[in-house]
Design a protein around this motif. Structure first.
Motif, PDB file in Angstrom:
ATOM      1  N   ALA A 408       0.836  -1.205   0.000  1.00  0.00           N
ATOM      2  CA  ALA A 408       0.000   0.000   0.000  1.00  0.00           C
ATOM      3  C   ALA A 408       0.869   1.253   0.000  1.00  0.00           C
ATOM      4  O   ALA A 408       0.590   2.228  -0.738  1.00  0.00           O
ATOM      5  N   ILE A 409       1.918   1.265   0.801  1.00  0.00           N
ATOM      6  CA  ILE A 409       2.797   2.434   0.882  1.00  0.00           C
ATOM      7  C   ILE A 409       3.545   2.649  -0.423  1.00  0.00           C
ATOM      8  O   ILE A 409       3.691   3.785  -0.894  1.00  0.00           O
ATOM      9  N   ARG A 410       4.004   1.574  -1.062  1.00  0.00           N
ATOM     10  CA  ARG A 410       4.659   1.722  -2.369  1.00  0.00           C
ATOM     11  C   ARG A 410       3.702   2.334  -3.380  1.00  0.00           C
ATOM     12  O   ARG A 410       4.082   3.187  -4.182  1.00  0.00           O
ATOM     13  N   ARG A 411       2.452   1.874  -3.351  1.00  0.00           N
ATOM     14  CA  ARG A 411       1.465   2.404  -4.288  1.00  0.00           C
ATOM     15  C   ARG A 411       1.221   3.890  -4.035  1.00  0.00           C
ATOM     16  O   ARG A 411       1.136   4.693  -4.975  1.00  0.00           O
ATOM     17  N   LEU A 412       1.115   4.265  -2.771  1.00  0.00           N
ATOM     18  CA  LEU A 412       0.907   5.671  -2.426  1.00  0.00           C
ATOM     19  C   LEU A 412       2.106   6.523  -2.820  1.00  0.00           C
ATOM     20  O   LEU A 412       1.957   7.636  -3.344  1.00  0.00           O
ATOM     21  N   LEU A 413       3.303   6.009  -2.590  1.00  0.00           N
ATOM     22  CA  LEU A 413       4.507   6.761  -2.961  1.00  0.00           C
ATOM     23  C   LEU A 413       4.644   6.914  -4.470  1.00  0.00           C
ATOM     24  O   LEU A 413       5.197   7.899  -4.958  1.00  0.00           O
ATOM     25  N   SER A 414       4.127   5.920  -5.223  1.00  0.00           N
ATOM     26  CA  SER A 414       4.217   6.004  -6.684  1.00  0.00           C
ATOM     27  C   SER A 414       3.414   7.172  -7.238  1.00  0.00           C
ATOM     28  O   SER A 414       3.660   7.626  -8.359  1.00  0.00           O
ATOM     29  N   GLY A 415       2.451   7.662  -6.444  1.00  0.00           N
ATOM     30  CA  GLY A 415       1.713   8.855  -6.847  1.00  0.00           C
ATOM     31  C   GLY A 415       2.427  10.152  -6.503  1.00  0.00           C
ATOM     32  O   GLY A 415       1.970  11.237  -6.885  1.00  0.00           O
ATOM     33  N   LYS A 416       3.540  10.042  -5.767  1.00  0.00           N
ATOM     34  CA  LYS A 416       4.277  11.218  -5.340  1.00  0.00           C
ATOM     35  C   LYS A 416       5.669  11.333  -5.985  1.00  0.00           C
ATOM     36  O   LYS A 416       6.243  12.415  -6.055  1.00  0.00           O
ATOM     37  N   THR A 417       6.240  10.170  -6.388  1.00  0.00           N
ATOM     38  CA  THR A 417       7.603  10.143  -6.906  1.00  0.00           C
ATOM     39  C   THR A 417       7.775   8.909  -7.766  1.00  0.00           C
ATOM     40  O   THR A 417       6.854   8.112  -7.937  1.00  0.00           O
ATOM     41  N   ASP A 418       8.970   8.751  -8.333  1.00  0.00           N
ATOM     42  CA  ASP A 418       9.248   7.581  -9.157  1.00  0.00           C
ATOM     43  C   ASP A 418       9.482   6.359  -8.280  1.00  0.00           C
ATOM     44  O   ASP A 418      10.349   6.365  -7.399  1.00  0.00           O
ATOM     45  N   VAL A 419       8.712   5.313  -8.514  1.00  0.00           N
ATOM     46  CA  VAL A 419       8.836   4.048  -7.795  1.00  0.00           C
ATOM     47  C   VAL A 419       8.951   2.956  -8.852  1.00  0.00           C
ATOM     48  O   VAL A 419       8.152   2.922  -9.798  1.00  0.00           O
ATOM     49  N   GLU A 420       9.922   2.074  -8.698  1.00  0.00           N
ATOM     50  CA  GLU A 420      10.113   1.001  -9.669  1.00  0.00           C
ATOM     51  C   GLU A 420       8.837   0.176  -9.796  1.00  0.00           C
ATOM     52  O   GLU A 420       8.283  -0.288  -8.791  1.00  0.00           O
TER      53      GLU A 420
END
Length: 423
Positions: A408-420
């Motif tokens: 869930a946190i990775r998904r949320l961060l992907s809306g804020k920055t580049d996430v692999e």
């Protein structure tokens, strides 16, 4: 219906479901569930003719990272490798991953398959596809609501070993894994470490008996001899080699030794130098010490799911110079029983800026007993993450999280920055 027609029809249907699921933001395993229903032999047919066969990696801790290491080591010597990259380690996850890789005729262009499998689902998988190689990492208390006590988990891994046709690579220093080695017909190869390093990586038995329980008289193919930061000294063929790793965490250095031992069995020892060179360039798997940058500030995601894993994560990652968040859920993939919190010493954490997730208050209670200061509790992970970031804008950040909290946190961060992206 003949073999080719069945394979092509199943592939077309599965790829269609996968496309629709992606458009709707659905889970990566959904197409695999469909394939399991309409064509239970899809996986078996697709994998049965691979030139180098199938590899299974299982155990309580380290499956995802070790699988990633093995895949990249094999690719470094030119092998075409299929794997379930999302970490979805049930059969449905394997089926879903296959749908990404096969052509419209259902043909998989690969030399070998390297699969991370959940201990229980691996037993079902080997009834369909017997692995040529297997790697058994460890047995620890994890998801007791699913597996029961650890002797039951060991019995599941035993079945994987019994089904392996060529070579089983085993952890010499885990007493339950070592016991498995005495009851199998396949070739047995061991990895391990020293008594001194075992003190940094205690098993449940170590905690019970207060000392390392190792089998130092048993030769290992790859020995983790020394560690210094992210440098690991490996002893292979009576030669010691220092390897500077991008992998973070004490436990990932032992995972690297395990992966090296397995890769040597698959490729042959003559390419060991190439393997060790490739080892230096491998980055952590997603959420396993992965660093994501937001506005130039690092955020480390650290998966924690059982007492040993959390203890090692604190040893490796607890930094009082970083803002700390803990997010723990109790969904099926996390394990419903969180009583294991009480087996972890949290005193290395002086302060936690945010606690979130379904079991936030259980974690907060546990931290209070170790006199860890808590700034805020919010069970809503979305709001908690925003507050954590906004209230600590310039500080490096670390987030200890259970599996579903991490995704869930990775998904949320992907809306804020580049996430692999994990395909």
């Amino acid at each position: 219906m003949d073999y080719m027609a069945r394979q092509m029809i199943s592939t077309i249907i599965g790829k269609g479901v996968k496309k629709v699921a992606r458009l709707r933001g659905g889970g990566s395993a959904l197409p695999g569930l469909v394939i399991e229903k309409i064509d239970p032999k899809f996986i078996q047919r697709t994998l049965k003719d691979l030139p180098q066969g199938v590899v299974i990696i299982s155990g309580t801790n380290g499956k995802t990272t070790t699988t990633k290491i093995v895949v990249e080591l094999l690719e470094s010597v030119g092998l075409r490798v299929f794997t379930n990259r999302t970490g979805s380690n049930f059969s449905r996850g394997v089926a879903a991953a296959l749908l990404d890789e096969v052509n419209l005729r259902g043909k998989l262009e690969a030399d070998i398959a390297v699969l991370e499998l959940d201990e229980a689902w691996a037993v079902k998988f080997v009834q369909m596809v017997r692995p040529r190689f297997s790697l058994l990492l460890n047995v620890m208390r994890d998801q007791l609501d699913r597996f029961g006590e650890i002797d039951n988990t060991a019995s599941l891994l035993q079945k994987i070993a019994e089904a392996t046709t060529d070579t089983v690579v085993l952890n010499r220093d885990d007493p339950r894994i070592f016991k498995i080695s005495k009851n199998i017909q396949a070739k047995k190869v061991f990895f391990g470490t020293t008594d001194e390093l075992l003190k940094l990586m205690p098993t449940d038995d170590n905690l019970k008996y207060g000392a390392a329980i190792a089998n130092q008289s048993v030769n290992v193919d790859v020995l983790l001899k020394k560690i210094s930061g992210q440098e690991a000294t490996l002893r292979i063929d009576n030669k010691e080699t220092a390897v500077n790793l991008k992998l973070t965490g004490v436990y990932n250095l032992l995972n690297a030794a395990a992966a090296t031992a397995l890769a040597r069995q698959i490729t042959g020892p003559e390419v060991t130098d190439t393997i060790l060179s490739a080892l230096e360039n491998i980055k952590p798997a997603f959420g396993r010490g992965e660093t994501i940058f937001l506005n130039g500030t690092p955020i480390e995601l650290i998966l924690v799911k059982n007492p040993s894993g959390f203890r090692l994560a604190l040893l490796s990652f607890a930094k009082n110079s970083s803002a700390t968040m803990i997010a723990v859920n109790d969904n099926y993939a996390d394990g419903r029983d969180v009583s294991w919190f009480w087996d972890v010493d949290f005193s290395a954490l002086k302060k936690v800026a945010m606690i979130s997730g379904v079991r936030a208050y259980d974690m907060a209670l546990r931290l209070q007993y170790d006199e860890v200061a808590i700034e805020k509790i919010d069970t809503d992970i979305t709001q908690a993450l925003d507050d954590f970031i906004n209230n600590n804008p310039e500080e490096p950040k670390q987030i200890f999280c259970s599996y579903t909290a991490m995704t869930a946190i990775r998904r949320l961060l992907s809306g804020k920055t580049d996430v692999e992206e994990i395909l």
